[in-house]
Design a protein around this motif. Sequence first.
Motif, mmCIF file in Angstrom:
data_model
loop_
_atom_site.group_PDB
_atom_site.id
_atom_site.type_symbol
_atom_site.label_atom_id
_atom_site.label_comp_id
_atom_site.label_asym_id
_atom_site.label_seq_id
_atom_site.Cartn_x
_atom_site.Cartn_y
_atom_site.Cartn_z
ATOM 1 N N LYS A 42 0.828 -1.197 0.000
ATOM 2 C CA LYS A 42 0.000 0.000 0.000
ATOM 3 C C LYS A 42 0.867 1.254 0.000
ATOM 4 C CE LYS A 42 -4.025 -2.021 2.231
ATOM 5 N NZ LYS A 42 -5.046 -1.863 3.301
ATOM 6 N N GLU A 43 0.252 2.369 -0.294
ATOM 7 C CA GLU A 43 0.963 3.633 -0.299
ATOM 8 C C GLU A 43 1.139 4.133 1.143
ATOM 9 O OE1 GLU A 43 -0.375 5.403 -4.663
ATOM 10 O OE2 GLU A 43 -0.762 6.548 -2.831
ATOM 11 N N ARG A 44 2.143 4.975 1.306
ATOM 12 C CA ARG A 44 2.389 5.579 2.604
ATOM 13 C C ARG A 44 1.237 6.529 2.938
ATOM 14 N NH1 ARG A 44 8.475 7.146 4.058
ATOM 15 N NH2 ARG A 44 8.565 5.029 3.212
ATOM 16 N N GLU A 45 0.736 6.430 4.167
ATOM 17 C CA GLU A 45 -0.403 7.253 4.542
ATOM 18 C C GLU A 45 -0.127 8.040 5.820
ATOM 19 O OE1 GLU A 45 -3.937 5.039 5.404
ATOM 20 O OE2 GLU A 45 -3.029 3.919 7.054
ATOM 21 N N PHE A 46 -0.746 9.176 5.898
ATOM 22 C CA PHE A 46 -0.623 10.062 7.041
ATOM 23 C C PHE A 46 -1.296 9.464 8.265
ATOM 24 C CE2 PHE A 46 -0.395 13.961 9.342
ATOM 25 C CZ PHE A 46 -1.612 14.130 9.981
ATOM 26 N N VAL A 47 -0.651 9.612 9.413
ATOM 27 C CA VAL A 47 -1.217 9.156 10.674
ATOM 28 C C VAL A 47 -1.504 10.352 11.594
ATOM 29 C CG1 VAL A 47 -0.823 7.796 12.756
ATOM 30 C CG2 VAL A 47 -0.034 6.944 10.537
ATOM 31 N N ALA A 48 -0.480 11.135 11.884
ATOM 32 C CA ALA A 48 -0.647 12.258 12.809
ATOM 33 C C ALA A 48 0.502 13.235 12.627
ATOM 34 C CB ALA A 48 -0.678 11.778 14.257
ATOM 35 N N THR A 59 -2.154 19.931 16.499
ATOM 36 C CA THR A 59 -2.082 18.519 16.158
ATOM 37 C C THR A 59 -3.156 18.163 15.137
ATOM 38 O OG1 THR A 59 -3.474 17.958 18.047
ATOM 39 C CG2 THR A 59 -1.103 17.838 18.374
ATOM 40 N N LEU A 60 -2.815 17.228 14.273
ATOM 41 C CA LEU A 60 -3.739 16.736 13.260
ATOM 42 C C LEU A 60 -3.684 15.211 13.255
ATOM 43 C CD1 LEU A 60 -2.057 19.381 11.959
ATOM 44 C CD2 LEU A 60 -3.717 19.023 10.146
ATOM 45 N N TYR A 61 -4.805 14.577 12.960
ATOM 46 C CA TYR A 61 -4.880 13.123 12.949
ATOM 47 C C TYR A 61 -5.651 12.637 11.730
ATOM 48 C CZ TYR A 61 -3.442 13.461 17.833
ATOM 49 O OH TYR A 61 -2.748 13.719 18.983
ATOM 50 N N ALA A 62 -5.274 11.466 11.279
ATOM 51 C CA ALA A 62 -6.092 10.776 10.293
ATOM 52 C C ALA A 62 -7.370 10.316 10.976
ATOM 53 C CB ALA A 62 -5.333 9.585 9.723
ATOM 54 N N VAL A 65 -7.410 7.043 13.051
ATOM 55 C CA VAL A 65 -6.724 6.903 14.341
ATOM 56 C C VAL A 65 -7.203 7.918 15.367
ATOM 57 C CG1 VAL A 65 -4.695 6.059 13.120
ATOM 58 C CG2 VAL A 65 -4.780 8.452 13.841
ATOM 59 N N LYS A 66 -8.049 8.833 14.955
ATOM 60 C CA LYS A 66 -8.517 9.880 15.857
ATOM 61 C C LYS A 66 -9.216 9.257 17.060
ATOM 62 C CE LYS A 66 -9.749 13.449 13.641
ATOM 63 N NZ LYS A 66 -10.515 14.406 12.800
ATOM 64 N N GLY A 67 -8.839 9.711 18.243
ATOM 65 C CA GLY A 67 -9.416 9.175 19.468
ATOM 66 C C GLY A 67 -8.668 7.989 20.027
ATOM 67 N N ASP A 86 -5.734 0.997 21.908
ATOM 68 C CA ASP A 86 -6.786 0.221 21.252
ATOM 69 C C ASP A 86 -6.383 -0.146 19.823
ATOM 70 O OD1 ASP A 86 -10.269 0.777 20.313
ATOM 71 O OD2 ASP A 86 -9.218 -1.052 20.898
ATOM 72 N N LEU A 87 -5.214 -0.735 19.713
ATOM 73 C CA LEU A 87 -4.697 -1.079 18.393
ATOM 74 C C LEU A 87 -5.546 -2.132 17.711
ATOM 75 C CD1 LEU A 87 -0.935 -0.926 19.292
ATOM 76 C CD2 LEU A 87 -1.996 0.288 17.368
ATOM 77 N N LYS A 88 -5.634 -2.019 16.404
ATOM 78 C CA LYS A 88 -6.423 -2.919 15.579
ATOM 79 C C LYS A 88 -5.504 -3.594 14.563
ATOM 80 C CE LYS A 88 -10.189 0.464 15.820
ATOM 81 N NZ LYS A 88 -11.091 -0.249 16.738
ATOM 82 N N PRO A 89 -5.896 -4.768 14.056
ATOM 83 C CA PRO A 89 -5.060 -5.430 13.044
ATOM 84 C C PRO A 89 -4.774 -4.537 11.840
ATOM 85 C CG PRO A 89 -6.687 -6.956 13.903
ATOM 86 C CD PRO A 89 -7.013 -5.625 14.497
ATOM 87 N N GLU A 90 -5.702 -3.667 11.491
ATOM 88 C CA GLU A 90 -5.495 -2.786 10.345
ATOM 89 C C GLU A 90 -4.479 -1.685 10.622
ATOM 90 O OE1 GLU A 90 -8.425 -3.617 11.727
ATOM 91 O OE2 GLU A 90 -9.816 -1.903 11.802
ATOM 92 N N ASP A 91 -4.012 -1.567 11.860
ATOM 93 C CA ASP A 91 -2.928 -0.631 12.177
ATOM 94 C C ASP A 91 -1.555 -1.224 11.872
ATOM 95 O OD1 ASP A 91 -4.785 0.294 15.094
ATOM 96 O OD2 ASP A 91 -4.603 1.445 13.238
#
Length: 127
Positions: A42-48, A59-62, A65-67, A86-91
Motif C-alpha cells: 500500500k501507499e504511505r499514509e498520514f497518521v498524525a 495537532t492533526l490526525y487521520a 486513528v482519531k481518538g 486500542d490497536l487494531k489489526p489494520e494498524d
Amino acid sequence: VQLQASGGGLVQAGDSLRLSCAASGGNFRTFTLAWFRQAQGKEREFVAAVRGSGGGGTTLYANSVKGRFTISRDNNKSTVDLQMNDLKPEDTSVYYCAAQRGLILSSTRLHNAYNNWGQGTQVTVSS
C-alpha cells in the motif's frame, strides 16, 4: 535533521504501544513533525502531525486513528512520540517519523511534503 524511530513491536488487538522518534540537528522547535505508515503493498499514509512553533503546536490526525492515537513533542529532548491505544489489526504497518520546516497547514498530511525521514519501525497487531 536526522531522525531515529523506535518502539515498534508485536501486540494483540486492543493493546497499546508507544513509538518514539529522536531528532538531531536543525532547529527542532520550528519543525512540523509527523508519523506516517505504510502497509505492505500500500501507499504511505498520514497518521498524525504536530506543527512547530510557527503553527502553534497544532495537532492533526487521520480519521482512522482519531481518538486512539496521540502525538506529542518534547522540544527540550527533541523527540516526538506516538501513543497508540486500542490497536487494531489494520494498524499493522511500518511506521515512519518525518520532519519538515516551513510546512503550511494544507501540506501537513502529504508525505511528499517532507524531506526528512526516520528509518521506520514495524508495528504488528494480531487479532
